[in-house]
Design a protein around this motif. Structure first.
Motif, short mmCIF file in Angstrom:
data_model
loop_
_atom_site.label_atom_id
_atom_site.label_comp_id
_atom_site.label_asym_id
_atom_site.label_seq_id
_atom_site.Cartn_x
_atom_site.Cartn_y
_atom_site.Cartn_z
N ALA A 132 93.55 21.26 -4.28
CA ALA A 132 93.89 20.28 -3.09
C ALA A 132 95.26 19.78 -2.97
O ALA A 132 96.02 19.58 -4.05
CB ALA A 132 92.82 19.38 -3.06
N PRO A 133 95.57 19.62 -1.66
CA PRO A 133 96.88 18.93 -1.60
C PRO A 133 96.93 17.45 -1.84
O PRO A 133 95.66 16.88 -2.11
CB PRO A 133 97.33 18.89 -0.24
CG PRO A 133 95.84 19.20 0.68
CD PRO A 133 95.08 19.98 -0.42
N ARG A 134 98.11 16.53 -2.25
CA ARG A 134 97.89 15.21 -2.66
C ARG A 134 97.17 14.54 -1.52
O ARG A 134 97.18 14.66 -0.46
CB ARG A 134 99.29 14.75 -2.67
CG ARG A 134 100.05 14.78 -4.04
CD ARG A 134 101.31 14.40 -3.94
NE ARG A 134 101.55 12.97 -3.51
CZ ARG A 134 101.61 11.88 -4.30
NH1 ARG A 134 101.52 12.09 -5.49
NH2 ARG A 134 101.65 10.69 -3.95
N PRO A 135 96.14 13.89 -2.31
CA PRO A 135 95.12 12.89 -1.36
C PRO A 135 96.10 11.70 -0.61
O PRO A 135 97.05 11.33 -1.34
CB PRO A 135 94.25 12.42 -2.42
CG PRO A 135 94.81 12.40 -3.70
CD PRO A 135 95.96 13.43 -3.48
N PRO A 136 95.44 11.24 0.30
CA PRO A 136 95.93 10.08 1.01
C PRO A 136 95.95 8.66 0.02
O PRO A 136 95.35 9.08 -1.00
CB PRO A 136 95.18 9.75 2.32
CG PRO A 136 93.92 10.65 1.94
CD PRO A 136 94.40 11.55 1.23
N ALA A 137 96.48 7.73 0.27
CA ALA A 137 96.21 6.49 -0.67
C ALA A 137 94.90 6.09 -0.85
O ALA A 137 94.18 5.80 -0.17
CB ALA A 137 97.16 5.22 -0.09
N LEU A 138 94.31 6.22 -2.09
CA LEU A 138 93.08 6.06 -2.34
C LEU A 138 92.58 4.58 -2.38
O LEU A 138 91.40 4.30 -1.98
CB LEU A 138 92.91 6.23 -3.89
CG LEU A 138 93.21 7.90 -4.21
CD1 LEU A 138 92.73 8.38 -5.65
CD2 LEU A 138 92.22 8.89 -3.22
N ASP A 139 93.34 3.57 -2.63
CA ASP A 139 93.14 2.15 -2.38
C ASP A 139 92.76 2.00 -0.89
O ASP A 139 91.72 1.43 -0.88
CB ASP A 139 94.27 1.19 -2.64
CG ASP A 139 94.40 1.03 -4.11
OD1 ASP A 139 93.32 0.92 -4.86
OD2 ASP A 139 95.41 0.41 -4.47
N SER A 140 93.53 2.48 -0.24
CA SER A 140 93.29 2.24 1.33
C SER A 140 92.07 2.80 1.67
O SER A 140 91.08 2.54 2.56
CB SER A 140 94.23 2.73 2.34
OG SER A 140 95.54 2.12 1.69
N LEU A 141 92.08 4.37 1.43
CA LEU A 141 90.68 5.05 1.87
C LEU A 141 89.65 4.45 1.12
O LEU A 141 88.71 4.04 1.88
CB LEU A 141 90.88 6.27 0.87
CG LEU A 141 90.15 7.49 1.44
CD1 LEU A 141 90.99 8.38 2.31
CD2 LEU A 141 89.55 8.44 0.34
#
Ligand SMILES: Nc1nc2c(ncn2[C@@H]2O[C@H](COP(=O)(O)OP(=O)(O)O)[C@@H](O)[C@H]2O)c(=O)[nH]1
Ligand SMILES: [Mg+2]
Lengths: 163, 196
Positions: free
Chosen positions: A50-59
């Motif tokens: 998988a590509p880098r995930p978006p900001a996990l905190d915000s998610l």
């Protein structure tokens, strides 16, 4: 004190991570996260491809808010709860499910993973995670944050925000 | 209650900025976001309407750094202040560790300040929390406006027993913003330390 906290560590954390890993492998999803209801990430796994995930905190924050709003809606309609939360776009999908009272499972997938499979293995993972998180609930007061910790954190506050 | 992730060696606290609509809650968070160095903050998330009124919440994670081997992080939230958004406000209070109450110093907002404080108490009560049992710090914002009321008068309506610390602020230029945040953070840390 307000709510009990979930403290994932040692064996419980290993077990939770393993469940997330299995879930990714079996469902073909990209990312799997275990959150508490306040939107803090307790554990997360990413598929190797998988590509880098978006900001996990915000998610995590947005999903916890979304889940809280959804459950409030259910109550207004006289339902004890709505089951899962599913969002699907052209290429990406997001699936969230309650893990007992205190946690949430989130699975993010793309169109290479059939949504039926994500839901099936998601629900299976929830059962395992429910047991693990139930055992990981600690009452405040057993957390081991002491005065030394407080003083250290207090000094950092001055460093970051000035005296 | 704070969340501790021993595996990731993290301790997280949740701080909520409360207060009437337009008192400057979002502006407080924006100032923090602008001033904190890149490596000590995450993205700021704002769920707002087209005209920039907070619809659900604003969110900003701030990394304090490492203490005794634990990464310590504060999650800052604002609530939508307008009266009719109460259902959303209640949700955001879930699991709160500390509250900043941002009051508006304008004379015509005195009543709105009082009503918002009463609403805060009611919403906390629904979670079984007494306002006396959770760290709350007051901020009298918009001190730069020419008709700003005396701080004592503002405090008299939101905290008649004069029990809570109050800070004067001009959030648009950052005056008092860090002082307020430091004060509530210290109280949160003390409370957790005392419980252990
Ligand atoms: N003069 C003045 N205006 C302010 C101050 N703080 C915020 N404002 C303004 O008040 C309005 C509402 O601020 P906002 O942060 O969106 O309020 P919120 O509804 O509490 O989030 C905006 O136009 C801000 O620029 C202040 O200290 N002084
Ligand atoms: Mg706002």
């Amino acid at each position: 004190m307000v709510e009990p906290a979930i403290a994932l560590f040692g064996g419980a954390y290993e077990k939770a991570s393993h469940v997330l890993e299995e879930l990714l492998r079996e469902s073909g999803a990209r990312y799997a996260l275990l959150l508490d209801r306040k939107g803090f990430v307790l554990a997360h796994k990413e598929a190797l491809w998988a590509p880098r995930p978006p900001a996990l905190d915000s998610l995590a924050t947005l999903i916890a808010g979304n889940a809280a709003a959804t459950q409030a809606l259910a109550k207004m309609l006289g339902e004890p709860r709505f089951n899962e939360l599913l969002h699907q776009g052209a290429t990406h999908g997001l699936y969230a499910e309650e893990v007992g009272e205190l946690a949430l499972l989130v699975v993010i997938f793309d169109n290479s993973a059939p949504v039926g499979r994500v839901k099936l293995f998601g629900k299976r993972a929830v059962q395992a995670l429910e047991v693990i998180t139930r055992d990981a609930v600690v009452q405040p007061g057993t957390l081991g944050i002491d005065h030394e910790y407080r003083d250290g954190a207090s000094a950092l506050l001055d460093e970051l925000f000035g005296n | 209650m704070s969340t501790i992730n021993f595996a990731a060696r993290e301790i997280n606290f949740k701080i909520v900025y409360y207060g009437p609509g337009m008192s400057g809650k979002t502006t407080n968070l924006r100032w923090v976001f602008q001033q904190v160095p890149q490596n000590r903050k995450g993205e700021m998330v704002s769920l707002a309407t087209e005209d920039e009124r907070t619809l659900f919440f604003d969110f900003l994670p701030v990394d304090l750094g490492e203490v005794k081997g634990f990464k310590t992080r504060f999650h800052l939230y604002t609530v939508p202040g307008q009266v009719f958004y109460n259902a959303s406000r209640k949700l955001i209070l879930r699991g709160v560790d500390g509250i900043v109450f941002v009051a508006d110093s304008a004379p015509n907002r005195l009543r709105a300040n009082a009503e918002s404080m009463r609403n805060l108490r009611e919403n906390l009560a629904e979670y079984g929390i007494k306002a006396e049992d959770i760290p709350i710090v007051l901020q009298a914002n918009k001190r730069d406006t020419p008709d700003a009321l005396p701080v004592e008068m503002i405090q008299a309506v939101i905290d008649p027993e004069m029990r809570l610390p109050i800070f004067e602020a001009v959030a648009t230029t950052g005056v008092g913003v860090f002082e307020t945040l430091k004060a509530v953070s210290r109280q949160v840390l003390s409370r957790v330390a005392a419980a252990s």
